[in-house]
Design a protein around this motif. Structure first.
Motif, mmCIF file in Angstrom:
data_model
loop_
_atom_site.group_PDB
_atom_site.id
_atom_site.type_symbol
_atom_site.label_atom_id
_atom_site.label_comp_id
_atom_site.label_asym_id
_atom_site.label_seq_id
_atom_site.Cartn_x
_atom_site.Cartn_y
_atom_site.Cartn_z
ATOM 1 N N SER A 84 7.053 15.563 14.552
ATOM 2 C CA SER A 84 7.513 14.209 14.644
ATOM 3 C C SER A 84 7.865 13.893 13.371
ATOM 4 N N GLU A 85 7.114 14.530 12.350
ATOM 5 C CA GLU A 85 7.279 13.806 10.895
ATOM 6 C C GLU A 85 8.701 14.519 10.240
ATOM 7 N N ARG A 112 12.544 14.996 8.902
ATOM 8 C CA ARG A 112 13.354 13.999 8.617
ATOM 9 C C ARG A 112 14.686 14.594 7.825
ATOM 10 N N ASP A 165 16.635 8.802 6.395
ATOM 11 C CA ASP A 165 15.846 7.487 6.909
ATOM 12 C C ASP A 165 16.487 6.638 7.807
ATOM 13 N N ALA A 166 17.860 6.834 7.913
ATOM 14 C CA ALA A 166 18.829 5.995 8.568
ATOM 15 C C ALA A 166 20.038 6.506 9.279
ATOM 16 N N THR A 211 15.411 10.983 16.161
ATOM 17 C CA THR A 211 14.361 10.930 15.370
ATOM 18 C C THR A 211 14.389 11.621 13.981
ATOM 19 N N HIS A 260 16.511 10.929 12.045
ATOM 20 C CA HIS A 260 17.293 10.134 11.045
ATOM 21 C C HIS A 260 16.302 8.859 11.263
ATOM 22 N N GLY A 261 14.909 8.781 11.621
ATOM 23 C CA GLY A 261 14.178 7.828 11.374
ATOM 24 C C GLY A 261 13.911 7.095 12.449
ATOM 25 N N ARG A 262 14.335 7.101 13.655
ATOM 26 C CA ARG A 262 14.379 6.289 14.801
ATOM 27 C C ARG A 262 13.102 6.619 15.706
ATOM 28 N N PRO A 263 12.178 5.734 15.806
ATOM 29 C CA PRO A 263 10.986 6.080 16.552
ATOM 30 C C PRO A 263 11.461 6.739 18.080
#
Length: 268
Positions: free
Chosen positions: A131-132, A134, A137-138, A172, A174-177
């Motif tokens: 889950s971590e 990346r 971040d966008a 996920t 790209h930082g989406r929950p």
């Protein structure tokens, strides 16, 4: 009559399972439906070069309804990111239509191999992903949206899925929950399935099973869609209550076995 009853029962159970998966894991019910359709039609003696085309098209037809139900259920919880859907709609749709044109040119064995290989990659990612992880971040913007959206639509049609298996990890990373990614990826299904099914209805498959319109088998569609319509909202509700990590790992193993079996049937 016994064989007909077993076929209807098999499709009903498969449809119920696919509907729950579409809402719960955002992986797209087509991952289950395509091999299920293939094994069922093969058991009834259909082995033409157009069989996988029928399986893919029929799966995508069910996704139109399943995705709509799943999006509405997630939207009631305010989880759908409509900004992403608007930005990605046209690239995904164009990629999906390109996928239909590709499927229409390929034989069943080739599509089986493509399905098996791509499904193996998806299963491995589900098994080892964290889950971590990346990439940014966008979400990407500009030309990247066209490239990624087009590829998402194209590959999803080759798999007969609604795009969740690609869209969820993409968002996920790209930082989406995760819950927001699952909800939004349900919308990818409509963007992929609606234009591709419209083309499949105008693209007849070679020697299809009875009652097939273009490439969509109507009895299989009708039976499955009744069940997915009933169960998709329950999957969406469970997605907001459960930590699906262990379930996703177990499902990844299941997908790997399905993929390897599809490759075995194609290559042996």
């Amino acid at each position: 009559m016994t064989e007909l009853f077993l076929a209807v029962f098999f499709l009903a159970v498969t449809g119920a399972f696919a509907g729950i998966l579409a809402g719960l894991l955002g992986v797209g019910g087509g991952i289950v439906l395509v091999p299920a359709f293939f094994y069922l039609f093969s058991a009834f003696g259909y082995h033409s070069d157009g069989l996988m085309q029928v399986c893919l098209a029929t799966s995508l037809a069910t996704i139109i309804v399943t995705s709509a139900r799943s999006v509405m259920a997630h939207q009631r919880r305010g989880a759908v990111d409509w900004e992403i859907l608007r930005a990605w709609a046209l690239p995904i749709a164009i990629g999906a239509m390109a996928g239909v044109l590709m499927v229409a040119q390929l034989r069943t064995v080739t599509l089986q191999i493509i399905f098996g290989v791509l499904l193996t990659v998806i299963a491995l990612y589900m098994l080892v992903s964290r889950s971590e992880w990346r990439l940014a971040d966008a979400m990407p913007k500009g030309p990247s949206v066209w490239a990624m959206g087009g590829v998402t639509g194209f590959i999803s049609v080759l798999l007969g899925i609604g795009g969740g298996s690609i869209g969820v990890p993409l968002m996920t990373l790209h930082g989406r929950p995760i819950h927001r990614a699952v909800a939004t990826a349900a919308g990818f299904g409509l963007l992929i399935a609606a234009p591709s099914v419209a083309l499949f209805l105008l693209t007849p498959a070679e020697a299809p099973p009875p009652y097939t319109l273009g490439s969509v088998n109507l009895p299989a569609f009708a039976i499955v869609i009744v069940m997915t319509t009933l169960t998709a909202p329950y999957g969406a509700a469970l997605a907001h209550r459960l930590d699906a990590k262990r379930l996703k790992r177990a499902f990844a193993v299941f997908l790997g076995l399905v993929a390897l079996n599809m490759l075995r049937k194609a290559l042996l």
